[in-house]
Design a protein around this motif. Sequence first.
Motif, PDB file in Angstrom:
ATOM      1  N   PRO A  84     -17.868   4.257   4.324  1.00 42.25           N
ATOM      2  CA  PRO A  84     -16.626   3.520   4.427  1.00 42.25           C
ATOM      3  C   PRO A  84     -16.696   2.361   3.373  1.00 42.25           C
ATOM      4  N   ILE A  85     -15.289   2.617   3.459  1.00 43.09           N
ATOM      5  CA  ILE A  85     -14.103   1.860   2.104  1.00 43.09           C
ATOM      6  C   ILE A  85     -13.717   0.212   2.224  1.00 43.09           C
ATOM      7  N   SER A  86     -14.007  -0.608   0.887  1.00 41.34           N
ATOM      8  CA  SER A  86     -13.227  -1.923   1.268  1.00 41.34           C
ATOM      9  C   SER A  86     -12.554  -1.626  -0.542  1.00 41.34           C
ATOM     10  N   LEU A  87     -11.278  -2.177  -0.240  1.00 44.24           N
ATOM     11  CA  LEU A  87     -10.462  -2.344  -1.332  1.00 44.24           C
ATOM     12  C   LEU A  87      -9.657  -2.639  -1.576  1.00 44.24           C
ATOM     13  N   THR A  88      -8.891  -3.119  -2.629  1.00 40.60           N
ATOM     14  CA  THR A  88      -8.119  -4.839  -2.674  1.00 40.60           C
ATOM     15  C   THR A  88      -7.095  -4.161  -3.749  1.00 40.60           C
ATOM     16  N   VAL A  89      -5.839  -4.147  -3.687  1.00 35.10           N
ATOM     17  CA  VAL A  89      -5.071  -3.833  -5.036  1.00 35.10           C
ATOM     18  C   VAL A  89      -3.661  -4.694  -4.798  1.00 35.10           C
ATOM     19  N   PRO A  90      -4.093  -5.592  -5.960  1.00 35.35           N
ATOM     20  CA  PRO A  90      -2.635  -6.250  -5.807  1.00 35.35           C
ATOM     21  C   PRO A  90      -1.443  -5.531  -6.385  1.00 35.35           C
ATOM     22  N   PRO A  91      -0.150  -6.948  -5.941  1.00 39.83           N
ATOM     23  CA  PRO A  91       1.479  -5.965  -6.164  1.00 39.83           C
ATOM     24  C   PRO A  91       0.912  -5.677  -8.299  1.00 39.83           C
ATOM     25  N   GLY A  92       2.087  -4.593  -8.140  1.00 32.00           N
ATOM     26  CA  GLY A  92       2.137  -4.060  -9.531  1.00 32.00           C
ATOM     27  C   GLY A  92       1.200  -3.319  -9.902  1.00 32.00           C
TER      28      GLY A  92
ATOM     29  N   ALA B 243      -1.596 -15.130   2.972  1.00 25.84           N
ATOM     30  CA  ALA B 243      -2.448 -16.360   2.082  1.00 25.84           C
ATOM     31  C   ALA B 243      -2.200 -17.384   2.288  1.00 25.84           C
ATOM     32  N   GLY B 244      -3.411 -17.726   1.598  1.00 23.41           N
ATOM     33  CA  GLY B 244      -3.630 -19.415   0.972  1.00 23.41           C
ATOM     34  C   GLY B 244      -3.061 -20.140  -0.107  1.00 23.41           C
ATOM     35  N   ALA B 245      -2.642 -21.267  -0.152  1.00 26.20           N
ATOM     36  CA  ALA B 245      -2.122 -21.958  -0.779  1.00 26.20           C
ATOM     37  C   ALA B 245      -2.312 -21.501  -2.180  1.00 26.20           C
ATOM     38  N   GLY B 246      -0.937 -20.795  -2.421  1.00 22.15           N
ATOM     39  CA  GLY B 246      -1.498 -20.294  -3.992  1.00 22.15           C
ATOM     40  C   GLY B 246      -2.398 -18.650  -4.591  1.00 22.15           C
ATOM     41  N   GLU B 247      -2.536 -18.081  -3.136  1.00 19.18           N
ATOM     42  CA  GLU B 247      -3.184 -16.763  -2.777  1.00 19.18           C
ATOM     43  C   GLU B 247      -1.300 -16.368  -3.476  1.00 19.18           C
ATOM     44  N   GLU B 248      -2.370 -14.936  -3.358  1.00 16.15           N
ATOM     45  CA  GLU B 248      -0.902 -13.767  -3.123  1.00 16.15           C
ATOM     46  C   GLU B 248      -1.225 -12.689  -2.333  1.00 16.15           C
ATOM     47  N   VAL B 249      -0.273 -12.456  -1.164  1.00 15.22           N
ATOM     48  CA  VAL B 249      -1.040 -11.100  -0.401  1.00 15.22           C
ATOM     49  C   VAL B 249      -1.083  -9.910  -1.207  1.00 15.22           C
ATOM     50  N   ALA B 250      -2.160  -9.349  -0.662  1.00 17.74           N
ATOM     51  CA  ALA B 250      -2.697  -7.696  -1.575  1.00 17.74           C
ATOM     52  C   ALA B 250      -0.861  -6.676  -0.881  1.00 17.74           C
ATOM     53  N   ALA B 251      -1.000  -6.204  -2.658  1.00 15.21           N
ATOM     54  CA  ALA B 251      -0.070  -5.347  -1.745  1.00 15.21           C
ATOM     55  C   ALA B 251      -0.456  -3.955  -1.103  1.00 15.21           C
ATOM     56  N   VAL B 252      -1.981  -3.893  -1.013  1.00 15.39           N
ATOM     57  CA  VAL B 252      -3.368  -3.158   0.057  1.00 15.39           C
ATOM     58  C   VAL B 252      -3.771  -3.499  -0.416  1.00 15.39           C
ATOM     59  N   ARG B 253      -5.011  -4.077   1.395  1.00 11.52           N
ATOM     60  CA  ARG B 253      -6.077  -3.998   1.290  1.00 11.52           C
ATOM     61  C   ARG B 253      -6.569  -3.061   2.781  1.00 11.52           C
ATOM     62  N   LEU B 254      -7.493  -2.615   2.085  1.00 11.55           N
ATOM     63  CA  LEU B 254      -8.749  -1.356   2.575  1.00 11.55           C
ATOM     64  C   LEU B 254     -10.217  -2.188   2.863  1.00 11.55           C
ATOM     65  N   HIS B 255     -10.411  -2.702   4.408  1.00  8.59           N
ATOM     66  CA  HIS B 255     -11.398  -3.125   4.633  1.00  8.59           C
ATOM     67  C   HIS B 255     -12.471  -2.427   5.137  1.00  8.59           C
ATOM     68  N   GLU B 256     -13.756  -2.298   5.192  1.00  7.15           N
ATOM     69  CA  GLU B 256     -14.439  -1.036   5.977  1.00  7.15           C
ATOM     70  C   GLU B 256     -14.067  -0.186   6.885  1.00  7.15           C
ATOM     71  N   VAL B 257     -13.271   0.783   5.792  1.00  8.70           N
ATOM     72  CA  VAL B 257     -12.704   1.876   6.199  1.00  8.70           C
ATOM     73  C   VAL B 257     -13.487   2.662   6.663  1.00  8.70           C
ATOM     74  N   GLU B 258     -13.050   3.503   7.275  1.00 12.08           N
ATOM     75  CA  GLU B 258     -14.175   5.003   7.935  1.00 12.08           C
ATOM     76  C   GLU B 258     -13.016   6.015   8.380  1.00 12.08           C
ATOM     77  N   HIS B 259     -13.233   7.018   7.897  1.00  8.15           N
ATOM     78  CA  HIS B 259     -12.094   7.710   8.873  1.00  8.15           C
ATOM     79  C   HIS B 259     -12.831   9.576   9.395  1.00  8.15           C
ATOM     80  N   VAL B 260     -12.818   9.898  10.553  1.00  6.03           N
ATOM     81  CA  VAL B 260     -12.952  10.947  11.149  1.00  6.03           C
ATOM     82  C   VAL B 260     -12.172  11.996  11.553  1.00  6.03           C
ATOM     83  N   TYR B 261     -12.627  13.341  10.866  1.00  4.42           N
ATOM     84  CA  TYR B 261     -11.395  14.954  11.737  1.00  4.42           C
ATOM     85  C   TYR B 261     -11.958  15.189  12.995  1.00  4.42           C
ATOM     86  N   GLY B 262     -12.110  16.052  14.069  1.00  7.35           N
ATOM     87  CA  GLY B 262     -12.867  16.843  14.476  1.00  7.35           C
ATOM     88  C   GLY B 262     -12.570  18.297  14.117  1.00  7.35           C
TER      89      GLY B 262
END
Length: 267
Positions: A38-46, A8-27
Amino acid sequence: MSSRPETAGAGEEVAAVRLHEVEHVYGGPGGPVAALGPISLTVPPGAFLVLVGASGCGKSTLLRLVAGFERPASGTVRTGGAAPVPGRGAGIVFQQPRLFPWKTVGGNVELALRYAGVPRAERARRVPELLERVGLHDVADRRIWEISGGQQQRVAIARALAGDDPLLLLDEPFAALDALTRERLQEDLRRVSAQTGRTSVFVTHSVEEAVFLGSRVVVLTRRPGRIALDLDVTLPRTGVEPDELRALPEYAALRAEVGHAVRAAAA
């Protein structure tokens, strides 16, 4: 997928969960099946994030990715700034309690504390505290098969809280319970969440459950699951009795909005 931790940059908070352009495939026998993204999602702490949608939309897949049980086909998943590792950093509650039936209620919780590296003397103090938190202070010496299904799920929640992990993941933990028990456990979980301040990700099919529990609700589309609605829930988290909360006009409006989104996303 890069394993380099986020910073995290100065004054920023590391996300509890972060997904960036996530895709999943099953055989499968018929070829690859796109399950998510694709899913992008950021969840802050708490935050208390609830994932809701029809069966097969990828809710549980997303939870397994966050837990580290599976790796995405593409994109990145981060918990606390690093790639998730199974069994570390997250307490997990499944639809079935998955307890050790030969141990007592207290013994199941004590074992979770032992695996978390808690010293024996401190375990003796924390077991009753955790059982008190989930309303089981009076059944510590009973065997698992001597308590009800709802009580067993309370033990599973106490066990998940034992390690002081910053993240709590719950995959439809109340789905197999009767309506009254389910409602009571929803109220207990909401209270425990407010007390601990842990980040939670909860999977459900129930619109009612999503609005009651969540500080944020994400509705997923039919497979491959994408975000159809990402809604902050502004209902009070403390100081309001459950029946009073459910009677609020804002609660009814949110329930209607989420319900409409779930039906549209499943169409």
